[in-house]
Design an enzyme around this catalytic site. Structure first.
Site, PDB file in Angstrom:
ATOM      1  N   THR A   1      10.786   7.892  -3.087  1.00  0.00           N
ATOM      2  CA  THR A   1      10.695   6.761  -2.141  1.00  0.00           C
ATOM      3  C   THR A   1       9.823   5.648  -2.729  1.00  0.00           C
ATOM      4  O   THR A   1      10.182   4.471  -2.659  1.00  0.00           O
ATOM      5  CB  THR A   1      10.116   7.266  -0.800  1.00  0.00           C
ATOM      6  OG1 THR A   1      10.930   8.336  -0.349  1.00  0.00           O
ATOM      7  CG2 THR A   1      10.071   6.161   0.242  1.00  0.00           C
TER       8      THR A   1
ATOM      9  N   ILE B   1       6.447   9.924  -1.036  1.00  0.00           N
ATOM     10  CA  ILE B   1       6.846  10.798  -2.149  1.00  0.00           C
ATOM     11  C   ILE B   1       7.411   9.927  -3.268  1.00  0.00           C
ATOM     12  O   ILE B   1       7.825   8.779  -3.037  1.00  0.00           O
ATOM     13  CB  ILE B   1       7.881  11.866  -1.716  1.00  0.00           C
ATOM     14  CG1 ILE B   1       9.185  11.196  -1.247  1.00  0.00           C
ATOM     15  CG2 ILE B   1       7.303  12.798  -0.682  1.00  0.00           C
ATOM     16  CD1 ILE B   1      10.362  12.146  -1.206  1.00  0.00           C
TER      17      ILE B   1
ATOM     18  N   GLY C   1     -17.663 -10.767   3.466  1.00  0.00           N
ATOM     19  CA  GLY C   1     -18.078 -10.742   2.055  1.00  0.00           C
ATOM     20  C   GLY C   1     -18.278 -12.147   1.508  1.00  0.00           C
ATOM     21  O   GLY C   1     -17.798 -13.124   2.076  1.00  0.00           O
TER      22      GLY C   1
ATOM     23  N   GLY D   1      -7.534 -14.920   2.372  1.00  0.00           N
ATOM     24  CA  GLY D   1      -6.489 -15.404   3.265  1.00  0.00           C
ATOM     25  C   GLY D   1      -7.013 -16.355   4.320  1.00  0.00           C
ATOM     26  O   GLY D   1      -7.075 -17.573   4.113  1.00  0.00           O
ATOM     27  N   ARG D   2      -7.440 -15.795   5.459  1.00  0.00           N
ATOM     28  CA  ARG D   2      -7.751 -16.632   6.634  1.00  0.00           C
ATOM     29  C   ARG D   2      -8.795 -17.709   6.378  1.00  0.00           C
ATOM     30  O   ARG D   2      -8.717 -18.783   6.967  1.00  0.00           O
ATOM     31  CB  ARG D   2      -8.189 -15.725   7.797  1.00  0.00           C
ATOM     32  CG  ARG D   2      -7.061 -14.924   8.388  1.00  0.00           C
ATOM     33  CD  ARG D   2      -7.568 -13.821   9.272  1.00  0.00           C
ATOM     34  NE  ARG D   2      -8.332 -12.823   8.506  1.00  0.00           N
ATOM     35  CZ  ARG D   2      -8.979 -11.798   9.043  1.00  0.00           C
ATOM     36  NH1 ARG D   2      -8.972 -11.626  10.353  1.00  0.00           N
ATOM     37  NH2 ARG D   2      -9.634 -10.943   8.276  1.00  0.00           N
TER      38      ARG D   2
ATOM     39  N   GLY E   1     -11.765  -9.492   1.424  1.00  0.00           N
ATOM     40  CA  GLY E   1     -12.849  -9.345   2.396  1.00  0.00           C
ATOM     41  C   GLY E   1     -13.869 -10.465   2.336  1.00  0.00           C
ATOM     42  O   GLY E   1     -14.887 -10.422   3.026  1.00  0.00           O
TER      43      GLY E   1
ATOM     44  N   LYS F   1       0.844  -1.213   0.000  1.00  0.00           N
ATOM     45  CA  LYS F   1       0.000   0.000   0.000  1.00  0.00           C
ATOM     46  C   LYS F   1       0.876   1.259   0.000  1.00  0.00           C
ATOM     47  O   LYS F   1       0.760   2.135   0.857  1.00  0.00           O
ATOM     48  CB  LYS F   1      -0.974  -0.033   1.178  1.00  0.00           C
ATOM     49  CG  LYS F   1      -1.866  -1.277   1.147  1.00  0.00           C
ATOM     50  CD  LYS F   1      -2.947  -1.271   2.197  1.00  0.00           C
ATOM     51  CE  LYS F   1      -3.879  -2.451   2.065  1.00  0.00           C
ATOM     52  NZ  LYS F   1      -3.349  -3.754   2.470  1.00  0.00           N
TER      53      LYS F   1
ATOM     54  N   SER G   1     -11.737  -2.815   2.569  1.00  0.00           N
ATOM     55  CA  SER G   1     -12.826  -3.710   2.979  1.00  0.00           C
ATOM     56  C   SER G   1     -13.287  -3.529   4.424  1.00  0.00           C
ATOM     57  O   SER G   1     -14.361  -3.990   4.788  1.00  0.00           O
ATOM     58  CB  SER G   1     -12.374  -5.158   2.790  1.00  0.00           C
ATOM     59  OG  SER G   1     -11.185  -5.394   3.525  1.00  0.00           O
TER      60      SER G   1
HETATM   61  P1  BMP Z   1      -8.451 -12.211   4.875  1.00  0.00           P
HETATM   62  O1  BMP Z   1      -9.098 -13.028   3.738  1.00  0.00           O
HETATM   63  O2  BMP Z   1      -7.717 -13.080   5.851  1.00  0.00           O
HETATM   64  O3  BMP Z   1      -9.393 -11.261   5.519  1.00  0.00           O
HETATM   65  O4  BMP Z   1      -7.261 -11.384   4.200  1.00  0.00           O
HETATM   66  C1  BMP Z   1      -7.461 -10.346   3.313  1.00  0.00           C
HETATM   67  C2  BMP Z   1      -6.126  -9.817   2.861  1.00  0.00           C
HETATM   68  O5  BMP Z   1      -6.334  -8.703   2.021  1.00  0.00           O
HETATM   69  C3  BMP Z   1      -5.195  -9.346   3.974  1.00  0.00           C
HETATM   70  O6  BMP Z   1      -3.867  -9.610   3.557  1.00  0.00           O
HETATM   71  C4  BMP Z   1      -5.419  -7.844   4.034  1.00  0.00           C
HETATM   72  O7  BMP Z   1      -4.268  -7.152   4.465  1.00  0.00           O
HETATM   73  C5  BMP Z   1      -5.716  -7.536   2.572  1.00  0.00           C
HETATM   74  N1  BMP Z   1      -6.637  -6.399   2.345  1.00  0.00           N
HETATM   75  C6  BMP Z   1      -7.884  -6.357   2.935  1.00  0.00           C
HETATM   76  O8  BMP Z   1      -8.287  -7.260   3.668  1.00  0.00           O
HETATM   77  N2  BMP Z   1      -8.707  -5.299   2.655  1.00  0.00           N
HETATM   78  C7  BMP Z   1      -8.341  -4.274   1.848  1.00  0.00           C
HETATM   79  O9  BMP Z   1      -9.131  -3.379   1.639  1.00  0.00           O
HETATM   80  C8  BMP Z   1      -7.087  -4.321   1.241  1.00  0.00           C
HETATM   81  C9  BMP Z   1      -6.247  -5.390   1.493  1.00  0.00           C
HETATM   82  O10 BMP Z   1      -5.066  -5.444   0.909  1.00  0.00           O
END
Ligand code: BMP
Length: 257
Positions: A99, A96, A218, A234-235, A212, A92, A148
């Site tokens: 960087t 500037i 979601g 992810g999870r 999400g 994310k 999300s």
């Molecule tokens: P999870 O399915 O475990 O909730 O993971 C979602 C992943 O997406 C995480 O790595 C989180 O940092 C990333 N993420 C998010 O959940 N919502 C956003 O709006 C943007 C993301 O990068």
């Protein structure tokens, strides 16, 4: 078959091709949230080994790179590339220009194929140098358009004045994603109506990446119906008792939707 990272195929084309070939819209979020690094790497490799038939890409959070270290992250990227997956670094980026460029180039040298950046940085001496670096290297830039989590309403959802008109912040970001020719837009699956509104601005020019699903509330069906192209999960995969089955289930749902 073309392999990720081996030729001039652009990130955006690569992920579309792999998604089609694997019949999956799932990008696995590999979030190594603690050390030690050796354990984090074996966990990540094991997760990939179990789920790879049902994915189209991999996204590593910044914490994954911090917890694994550079050398082990590079090993993980190589492993993902062997399964043909483009690898997205989720940092994310929001600094500037100089960087942003330096961070992006360092990630691209590690082997990442695309980077997530924050349009709050703006273009001139903000994200422009990152986009230029990505284009030079054949990599992708994905912009946050509406995150999300619940607090995203406070920023991405707020009304702002731009060129004499009041618009919601995320609409201005979606417009920038089109204008800057971003390779993707992140819009949370937790707000299908926002995915739909973002899709209207983005048209077919910018694919939507939707995190999400599952743990954050979601659903695959609603996100895809609203216009998402890819789901970042992810999870709900790696905390499940059977990650392979969970990944298969998400792939099936995305094809059925
Ligand atoms: P999870 O399915 O475990 O909730 O993971 C979602 C992943 O997406 C995480 O790595 C989180 O940092 C990333 N993420 C998010 O959940 N919502 C956003 O709006 C943007 C993301 O990068």
């Amino acid at each position: 078959m073309k392999k990720a990272g081996e030729d001039g195929e652009k990130f955006r084309d690569r992920i579309a091709r792999v998604s089609h070939e694997k019949s999956s819209r799932t990008i696995l979020a590999i979030d190594v949230n603690s050390g030690p690094a050796e354990k984090g790497l074996s966990w990540s490799l094991d997760l990939l080994a179990k789920t790879h038939p049902y994915l189209c890409g991999v996204k590593l959070g910044r914490q994954t790179v911090l917890n694994l270290g550079v050398a082990k992250t590079v090993r993980l990227i190589h492993k993902a590339h062997k399964s043909d997956f483009p690898c997205i670094i989720d940092d994310k980026i929001n600094d500037i220009g100089e960087t942003n460029r330096a961070i992006g180039e360092a990630y691209f040298r590690m082997g990442f194929d695309a980077i997530i950046a924050n349009p709050f940085a703006g273009w001139k001496e903000g994200l422009e140098p990152l986009f230029q670096a990505a284009r030079r290297a054949g990599k992708g830039v994905i912009l946050l358009v509406y995150m999300s989590h619940p607090g995203a309403d406070e920023s991405y959802g707020q009304r702002v004045m731009t060129e004499g008109h009041s618009k919601r912040q995320f609409v201005t970001f979606a417009e920038k994603a089109v204008r800057w020719r971003a390779d993707g837009a992140v819009v949370g699956a937790t707000r299908p109506e926002i995915v739909k509104a973002a899709r209207q601005v983005l048209g077919r020019r910018v694919p939507i990446y939707s995190p999400g699903v599952g743990k954050q509330g979601g659903t695959v069906r609603e996100a895809l119906k609203a216009g998402a192209d890819y789901l970042i999960i992810g999870r709900s995969i790696w905390q499940s008792d059977d990650p392979e089955k969970a990944a298969l289930e998400f792939a099936k749902q995305s094809i059925a939707s």
